[in-house]
Design a protein around this motif. Structure first.
Motif, PDB file in Angstrom:
ATOM      1  N   LEU A  71     -26.777  31.198 -33.379  1.00 55.38           N
ATOM      2  CA  LEU A  71     -26.688  32.303 -34.336  1.00 55.38           C
ATOM      3  C   LEU A  71     -25.249  32.770 -34.583  1.00 55.38           C
ATOM      4  CD1 LEU A  71     -29.797  34.406 -33.218  1.00 55.38           C
ATOM      5  CD2 LEU A  71     -29.616  32.802 -35.148  1.00 55.38           C
ATOM      6  N   PRO A  73     -22.001  33.207 -36.942  1.00 54.15           N
ATOM      7  CA  PRO A  73     -21.789  33.339 -38.396  1.00 54.15           C
ATOM      8  C   PRO A  73     -20.940  32.193 -38.919  1.00 54.15           C
ATOM      9  CG  PRO A  73     -20.372  34.854 -37.207  1.00 54.15           C
ATOM     10  CD  PRO A  73     -21.270  34.239 -36.174  1.00 54.15           C
ATOM     11  N   GLY A  81     -22.589  28.383 -40.484  1.00 57.48           N
ATOM     12  CA  GLY A  81     -23.107  29.055 -39.310  1.00 57.48           C
ATOM     13  C   GLY A  81     -24.028  28.147 -38.508  1.00 57.48           C
ATOM     14  N   ASP A 263     -30.021  40.432 -39.689  1.00 64.03           N
ATOM     15  CA  ASP A 263     -28.729  40.400 -39.002  1.00 64.03           C
ATOM     16  C   ASP A 263     -28.004  39.064 -39.182  1.00 64.03           C
ATOM     17  OD1 ASP A 263     -29.088  42.999 -37.956  1.00 64.03           O
ATOM     18  OD2 ASP A 263     -30.363  42.189 -36.361  1.00 64.03           O
ATOM     19  N   GLN A 264     -28.740  37.967 -39.076  1.00 65.90           N
ATOM     20  CA  GLN A 264     -28.142  36.636 -39.229  1.00 65.90           C
ATOM     21  C   GLN A 264     -28.632  36.029 -40.544  1.00 65.90           C
ATOM     22  OE1 GLN A 264     -29.782  37.405 -36.195  1.00 65.90           O
ATOM     23  NE2 GLN A 264     -27.877  37.999 -35.172  1.00 65.90           N
TER      24      GLN A 264
END
Length: 300
Positions: A71, A73, A81, A263-264
C-alpha cells in the motif's frame, strides 16, 4: 440493369480487388483525418504495444509480493503505487492489458460472424426462417447483457474461458438485427436480381454480394460494442467470475482496491483508469468509422 449491377456482373476479380483496395485506402485516410478517431487509434496502438512488450515494459513481475512495501503511494520506484500484498500496480496493469485484449479479441471474432450469419440468412430468406431466427434474437435481447452474462458464467463456472463464452453469447443479437436490416434492403437491388438471372446460387449471392456490403456497417457497430465488452469483462472480473487470482485482470484489481479507496486511492484508480482509456479509445474509433461509412454524416 443499373450501373452497379452491370459492374458487378462484368468486372474481373482483379478489378474488384483493386476497387476494394482503393476504398480501403480512402477510408483509412478519412478515418485518420478525424481527430477523435485518430486519438482512439493511437490509444489502441499503445495498448497493443504495451501488451506485446509487457515482459520488457513491466518493471516487476506481476505476482511478485513484498509485504514490507504494501500500500505504498505512487513513487519513482512504483509509479502507480503498490497493492495490499506489495505488488507493483504498474506491472499488473501492463500485464493485465494482455488479458483484456485476449477477452475482447476472442469475443469479437466470435460475435461478428454469429451475428452476420444469422442476420443475413434471416433477411435474405425471409418467411418462417426470418421469424424463427428473429424470435431467438429477441429472447436474447430481452435480458440485460450483463445480467445474462452473469447467469451464464454462474452456470458454467468462473474463469476467463467461460467469461469469453458469456460475452460472446450475449453480444451477438444487435449485430444480427443490423445485418438483417441491411440484407432486407440489399436483396431488392438490381444487382441481386442480375446475379439470380445469371444462375448464382443462394450461397454465392450471400457470400459474394450481400456479405461484403454488410461487413462495413457491422464493423462500425462492433468497434463501438468493444467498449461494452470490455466493461462486461471488467464487471465479471470485479465480481470474481472472470479471470481468477492472481491473474492481473483489471476488473479484479478494482474489486480488491475498493476496500482501500478512501485512503489508498491508487489501488483501484489505476486499473480503473486503464479500463476507462481503453473503452474510450474503442468508442472514438467506432464514432470515426461511423462517420466515414455513413455518407449522411459527411454532408452528402
Amino acid at each position: 440493369m443499373s450501373a452497379l449491377a452491370a459492374w458487378l456482373t462484368t468486372a474481373t476479380p482483379a478489378s474488384r480487388a483493386q476497387a476494394r483496395a482503393g476504398r480501403f485506402y480512402r477510408g483509412t485516410l478519412a478515418l485518420l483525418a478525424n481527430p477523435l478517431a485518430a486519438a482512439g487509434l493511437v490509444l489502441v496502438a499503445v495498448l497493443l504495444l504495451v501488451a506485446l512488450f509487457a515482459p520488457v515494459l513491466a518493471p516487476y513481475a506481476p505476482d511478485a509480493q513484498d509485504l514490507a512495501r504494501r500500500l505504498q503511494p505512487p513513487s519513482f520506484a512504483h509509479p502507480f503505487g503498490t497493492d495490499q500484498l506489495g505488488r507493483d500496480i504498474l506491472s499488473r496493469v501492463i500485464w493485465g492489458s494482455r488479458i483484456t485484449l485476449v477477452i475482447v479479441a476472442l469475443a469479437a471474432i466470435t460475435v461478428a460472424p454469429i451475428g452476420l450469419a444469422i442476420g443475413i440468412v434471416a433477411g435474405y430468406r425471409g418467411g418462417w426462417v426470418d421469424r424463427v431466427l428473429m424470435r431467438v434474437t429477441d429472447v436474447f435481447m430481452a435480458f440485460p447483457r450483463l445480467v445474462l452474462a452473469l447467469a451464464l458464467v454462474a452456470a458454467l463456472g468462473p474463469g476467463i474461458e467461460n467469461a469469453i463464452i458469456a460475452i460472446a453469447a450475449t453480444a451477438w443479437p444487435p449485430f444480427a438485427r443490423l445485418a438483417r436490416a441491411e440484407t432486407l434492403t440489399l436483396r431488392r437491388q438490381d444487382f441481386i436480381a442480375a446475379a439470380r438471372l445469371q444462375g448464382a446460387s443462394h450461397g454465392r449471392i450471400l457470400l459474394r454480394h450481400i456479405l461484403p456490403l454488410t461487413i462495413s456497417t457491422v464493423l462500425a457497430r462492433l468497434t463501438l460494442d468493444l467498449a461494452g465488452m470490455i466493461l462486461i469483462a471488467a464487471g465479471l472480473g470485479f465480481l470474481g467470475l472472470g479471470a481468477q487470482p492472481p491473474s492481473p485482470e483489471w476488473g479484479a484489481m478494482v474489486a480488491t482496491g475498493r476496500e482501500f479507496l478512501t485512503d489508498q486511492w491508487w489501488v483501484a484508480t489505476m486499473p480503473g483508469a486503464a479500463i476507462f482509456l481503453v473503452s474510450l479509445a474503442f468508442n472514438l474509433i467506432g464514432d470515426g468509422l461511423r462517420d466515414v461509412l455513413d455518407p449522411r454524416s459527411q454532408g452528402r
